[in-house]
Write a protein that holds these residues in place. Structure first.
Motif, PDB file in Angstrom:
ATOM      1  N   SER A 187       0.571  -0.814   0.066  1.00  0.00           N
ATOM      2  CA  SER A 187       0.058   0.068  -0.053  1.00  0.00           C
ATOM      3  C   SER A 187       0.930   1.381   0.132  1.00  0.00           C
ATOM      4  O   SER A 187       1.598   1.821   0.848  1.00  0.00           O
ATOM      5  CB  SER A 187      -0.782  -0.277   1.644  1.00  0.00           C
ATOM      6  N   LEU A 188       0.794   1.933  -1.102  1.00  0.00           N
ATOM      7  CA  LEU A 188       1.466   3.109  -1.287  1.00  0.00           C
ATOM      8  C   LEU A 188       0.379   4.649  -1.535  1.00  0.00           C
ATOM      9  O   LEU A 188       0.824   5.530  -1.569  1.00  0.00           O
ATOM     10  CB  LEU A 188       1.907   3.321  -2.307  1.00  0.00           C
ATOM     11  N   PHE A 189      -0.910   4.016  -1.201  1.00  0.00           N
ATOM     12  CA  PHE A 189      -1.603   5.354  -1.319  1.00  0.00           C
ATOM     13  C   PHE A 189      -0.868   6.667  -0.282  1.00  0.00           C
ATOM     14  O   PHE A 189      -0.704   6.511   1.282  1.00  0.00           O
ATOM     15  CB  PHE A 189      -3.189   4.989  -1.527  1.00  0.00           C
ATOM     16  N   ALA A 190      -1.786   8.064  -0.269  1.00  0.00           N
ATOM     17  CA  ALA A 190      -1.441   8.550   0.280  1.00  0.00           C
ATOM     18  C   ALA A 190      -0.359   9.566   0.958  1.00  0.00           C
ATOM     19  O   ALA A 190      -0.005   9.702   1.471  1.00  0.00           O
ATOM     20  CB  ALA A 190      -2.325   8.636   1.777  1.00  0.00           C
ATOM     21  N   ASN A 191       0.491   9.202  -0.205  1.00  0.00           N
ATOM     22  CA  ASN A 191       1.737   9.743  -0.445  1.00  0.00           C
ATOM     23  C   ASN A 191       1.534  10.286  -1.846  1.00  0.00           C
ATOM     24  O   ASN A 191       1.369  10.459  -2.773  1.00  0.00           O
ATOM     25  CB  ASN A 191       3.177   8.214  -0.942  1.00  0.00           C
ATOM     26  N   PRO A 192       2.601  11.627  -1.746  1.00  0.00           N
ATOM     27  CA  PRO A 192       2.973  12.250  -2.490  1.00  0.00           C
ATOM     28  C   PRO A 192       3.683  12.310  -3.531  1.00  0.00           C
ATOM     29  O   PRO A 192       4.873  12.461  -4.222  1.00  0.00           O
ATOM     30  CB  PRO A 192       3.818  13.506  -2.092  1.00  0.00           C
ATOM     31  N   VAL A 193       3.546  10.409  -4.521  1.00  0.00           N
ATOM     32  CA  VAL A 193       4.022  10.039  -5.168  1.00  0.00           C
ATOM     33  C   VAL A 193       3.308   9.705  -6.606  1.00  0.00           C
ATOM     34  O   VAL A 193       2.164   9.377  -6.366  1.00  0.00           O
ATOM     35  CB  VAL A 193       4.910   8.552  -4.976  1.00  0.00           C
ATOM     36  N   ASN A 194       3.609  10.445  -7.695  1.00  0.00           N
ATOM     37  CA  ASN A 194       2.472   9.643  -9.131  1.00  0.00           C
ATOM     38  C   ASN A 194       2.772   8.445  -9.463  1.00  0.00           C
ATOM     39  O   ASN A 194       4.058   7.446  -9.866  1.00  0.00           O
ATOM     40  CB  ASN A 194       3.349  10.410 -10.242  1.00  0.00           C
ATOM     41  N   TYR A 195       2.186   7.577  -9.369  1.00  0.00           N
ATOM     42  CA  TYR A 195       1.939   6.558  -9.628  1.00  0.00           C
ATOM     43  C   TYR A 195       2.820   5.794 -11.577  1.00  0.00           C
ATOM     44  O   TYR A 195       3.114   4.532 -11.568  1.00  0.00           O
ATOM     45  CB  TYR A 195       1.089   5.642  -9.897  1.00  0.00           C
ATOM     46  N   TRP A 196       2.622   6.719 -11.998  1.00  0.00           N
ATOM     47  CA  TRP A 196       3.071   6.794 -14.067  1.00  0.00           C
ATOM     48  C   TRP A 196       4.608   7.734 -13.847  1.00  0.00           C
ATOM     49  O   TRP A 196       5.195   6.858 -14.557  1.00  0.00           O
ATOM     50  CB  TRP A 196       1.790   7.801 -14.360  1.00  0.00           C
ATOM     51  N   GLU A 197       5.264   8.034 -12.496  1.00  0.00           N
ATOM     52  CA  GLU A 197       6.537   7.576 -12.070  1.00  0.00           C
ATOM     53  C   GLU A 197       7.023   6.095 -12.248  1.00  0.00           C
ATOM     54  O   GLU A 197       8.425   6.537 -12.379  1.00  0.00           O
ATOM     55  CB  GLU A 197       6.760   9.213 -11.582  1.00  0.00           C
ATOM     56  N   VAL A 198       6.625   5.732 -11.917  1.00  0.00           N
ATOM     57  CA  VAL A 198       7.410   4.362 -10.922  1.00  0.00           C
ATOM     58  C   VAL A 198       7.304   3.161 -12.210  1.00  0.00           C
ATOM     59  O   VAL A 198       6.326   3.285 -12.699  1.00  0.00           O
ATOM     60  CB  VAL A 198       5.926   3.873 -10.187  1.00  0.00           C
ATOM     61  N   GLN A 199       8.372   2.846 -12.815  1.00  0.00           N
ATOM     62  CA  GLN A 199       8.737   1.961 -13.331  1.00  0.00           C
ATOM     63  C   GLN A 199       7.838   0.895 -13.497  1.00  0.00           C
ATOM     64  O   GLN A 199       7.766   0.337 -11.808  1.00  0.00           O
ATOM     65  CB  GLN A 199      10.257   1.605 -13.735  1.00  0.00           C
ATOM     66  N   PRO A 200       7.464   0.027 -14.050  1.00  0.00           N
ATOM     67  CA  PRO A 200       6.831  -1.362 -14.157  1.00  0.00           C
ATOM     68  C   PRO A 200       7.370  -2.090 -13.106  1.00  0.00           C
ATOM     69  O   PRO A 200       7.015  -2.980 -12.345  1.00  0.00           O
ATOM     70  CB  PRO A 200       6.130  -1.779 -15.200  1.00  0.00           C
ATOM     71  N   ALA A 201       8.685  -2.326 -13.625  1.00  0.00           N
ATOM     72  CA  ALA A 201       9.269  -3.972 -12.479  1.00  0.00           C
ATOM     73  C   ALA A 201       9.727  -3.537 -11.270  1.00  0.00           C
ATOM     74  O   ALA A 201       9.936  -4.682 -11.528  1.00  0.00           O
ATOM     75  CB  ALA A 201      10.540  -3.604 -13.970  1.00  0.00           C
ATOM     76  N   THR A 202       9.036  -2.345 -10.606  1.00  0.00           N
ATOM     77  CA  THR A 202       9.654  -2.100  -9.646  1.00  0.00           C
ATOM     78  C   THR A 202       8.383  -3.536  -8.854  1.00  0.00           C
ATOM     79  O   THR A 202       8.986  -3.725  -7.751  1.00  0.00           O
ATOM     80  CB  THR A 202       9.293  -1.119  -9.260  1.00  0.00           C
ATOM     81  N   PHE A 203       7.225  -3.467  -9.692  1.00  0.00           N
ATOM     82  CA  PHE A 203       7.117  -5.438  -9.048  1.00  0.00           C
ATOM     83  C   PHE A 203       6.614  -5.961  -9.371  1.00  0.00           C
ATOM     84  O   PHE A 203       6.097  -7.004  -9.332  1.00  0.00           O
ATOM     85  CB  PHE A 203       5.460  -3.584  -8.693  1.00  0.00           C
ATOM     86  N   ARG A 204       7.715  -6.085  -9.441  1.00  0.00           N
ATOM     87  CA  ARG A 204       8.399  -7.827  -9.950  1.00  0.00           C
ATOM     88  C   ARG A 204       8.138  -8.857  -9.366  1.00  0.00           C
ATOM     89  O   ARG A 204       8.310  -9.738 -10.401  1.00  0.00           O
ATOM     90  CB  ARG A 204       9.349  -7.413 -11.758  1.00  0.00           C
ATOM     91  N   CYS A 205       8.092  -8.886  -7.807  1.00  0.00           N
ATOM     92  CA  CYS A 205       8.125  -9.881  -7.491  1.00  0.00           C
ATOM     93  C   CYS A 205       6.456  -9.689  -6.652  1.00  0.00           C
ATOM     94  O   CYS A 205       6.295 -10.121  -5.723  1.00  0.00           O
ATOM     95  CB  CYS A 205       9.330  -9.738  -6.660  1.00  0.00           C
TER      96      CYS A 205
END
Length: 375
Positions: free
Chosen positions: A343-361
């Motif tokens: 869970s990363l909601f309610a943080n000042p991070v834009n989901y479209w800036e996160v690389q898809p490979a970040t969640f490869r596991c």
């Protein structure tokens, strides 16, 4: 031959009309049978017996079999005695000795006396929740040699009661006024598995060295207290530790070094700004980590090395960026179990800036919760 038959018939008819010595059967009442037994008595013996009966000494009184009593107003069934919500100011008397569970919650009891539970050696569970208890006699629990569950929450206790039964497995003592846990407060409680003592105004300094000595707990909750750091000297056996809703500022390198058996750690709703690198490496078996509602500005280091971590809550922090290797190891097969909740909601991070490979596991894309950030 004819004469003999006539004579025989005449004798039978004569016999039928002769007066019989046997009287017809007549139903008698109880007193009639009693009078029959007195026929052989003289008048003096009969008068003596009647006089004795009036005095209650002639016939021994036969008492009914022992029937367990039930305290007035309570409900007793299947060895469960329910005396809740009755406005009681003390522990009721006449609780059946074979009682297994005694429910005294939601009353006005202020004190537990020495003999309140005398004779209740079969008791398995006792609920004293939501009373006004501030005083407990040191010998109150001595008779309860088989009790395993004690629910003592929402009272006015300032210390842990003394001489708790050695058989105790579960103690719930949250929402009291406990400010101090003395050394040896839980001594002799080797069977204890679970302690819930949240919502007490206790600080880190309130735990004396050796306060938890001898305990082999699996579960401990000290939430909603006044802790400013992870307490020292908690039982090494813990598999679940909840320190949510405190005032913890940071997690330092050695804070978690003795808790290698932890499977679940709750640190949500604190003031944590920093988790020192290497702190989480002491938790090789951790499966669930709650760090939500803190003041973190980045994802804690060391997560890729946690082979069994499956759930991590990081929502409601101040995380502004997520790196490609923040969660997953680079090598294939190094992580034994995939994430099923991040869970990363309610943080000042834009989901479209996160690389898809970040969640490869991650086992499923639905396991990732971003949501929208609102200042």
């Amino acid at each position: 031959m004819l004469q003999h038959c006539s004579l025989l018939l005449l004798l039978c008819v004569t016999r039928l009309f002769c007066p019989s010595s046997a009287l017809p059967f007549e139903q008698k009442g109880f007193w009639d049978f009693a009078m029959d037994s007195m026929d052989g008595m003289d008048s003096g013996g009969m008068m003596t017996m009647m006089r004795d009966e009036e005095e209650g000494s002639a016939i021994e009184e036969i008492l009914p079999p022992d029937i367990p009593t039930c305290p007035f107003g309570c409900l007793c069934r299947l060895r469960v005695v329910q005396c809740s919500d009755l406005g009681l100011t003390e522990v009721p008397k006449n609780v059946p000795p074979d009682t297994k569970f005694l429910d005294l919650q939601n009353n006005r009891i202020t004190e537990l006396k020495e003999n309140d539970f005398k004779g209740l050696s079969n008791l398995y569970g006792l609920s004293l929740r939501n009373n006004h208890i501030s005083k407990v006699h040191p010998r109150t629990f001595i008779p309860l040699k088989h009790m395993q569950k004690l629910y003592f929450s929402k009272n006015l206790l300032t210390t842990i009661p003394k001489n708790l039964p050695a058989s105790l497995v579960e103690l719930r003592i949250h929402e009291n006024r406990i400010k101090k846990v003395a050394a040896g407060a839980f001594s002799g409680l080797g069977n204890m598995n679970c302690i819930e003592m949240g919502a007490n105004p206790i600080q880190n300094s309130g735990f004396e060295p050796g306060a938890f000595k001898g305990l082999k707990l699996n579960y401990l909750r000290i939430s909603e207290a006044k802790l400013t750091g992870v307490p020292k000297d908690l039982p090494e056996s813990l598999s679940e530790l909840h320190l949510d809703h405190n005032q913890i500022q940071a997690v330092e390198l050695e804070d978690l070094s003795r808790y290698k058996n932890l499977h679940r750690l709750g640190l949500g709703f604190n003031h944590i700004r920093n988790i020192e690198n290497g702190s989480l490496s002491y938790l090789p078996r951790l499966r669930e980590l709650h760090l939500n509602n803190n003041r973190l500005t980045r994802v804690p280091g060391g997560l890729p090395d946690m082979k069994y971590l499956q759930v991590i809550y990081l929502h409601s922090n101040s995380i502004s960026q997520v790196g490609m290797d923040d969660f997953c190891p680079r090598g294939f097969g190094m992580k034994r179990t995939f994430y099923n909740g991040i869970s990363l909601f309610a943080n000042p991070v834009n989901y479209w800036e996160v690389q898809p490979a970040t969640f490869r596991c991650v086992s499923d894309r639905l396991a990732i919760q971003f949501g929208n950030y609102k200042k």
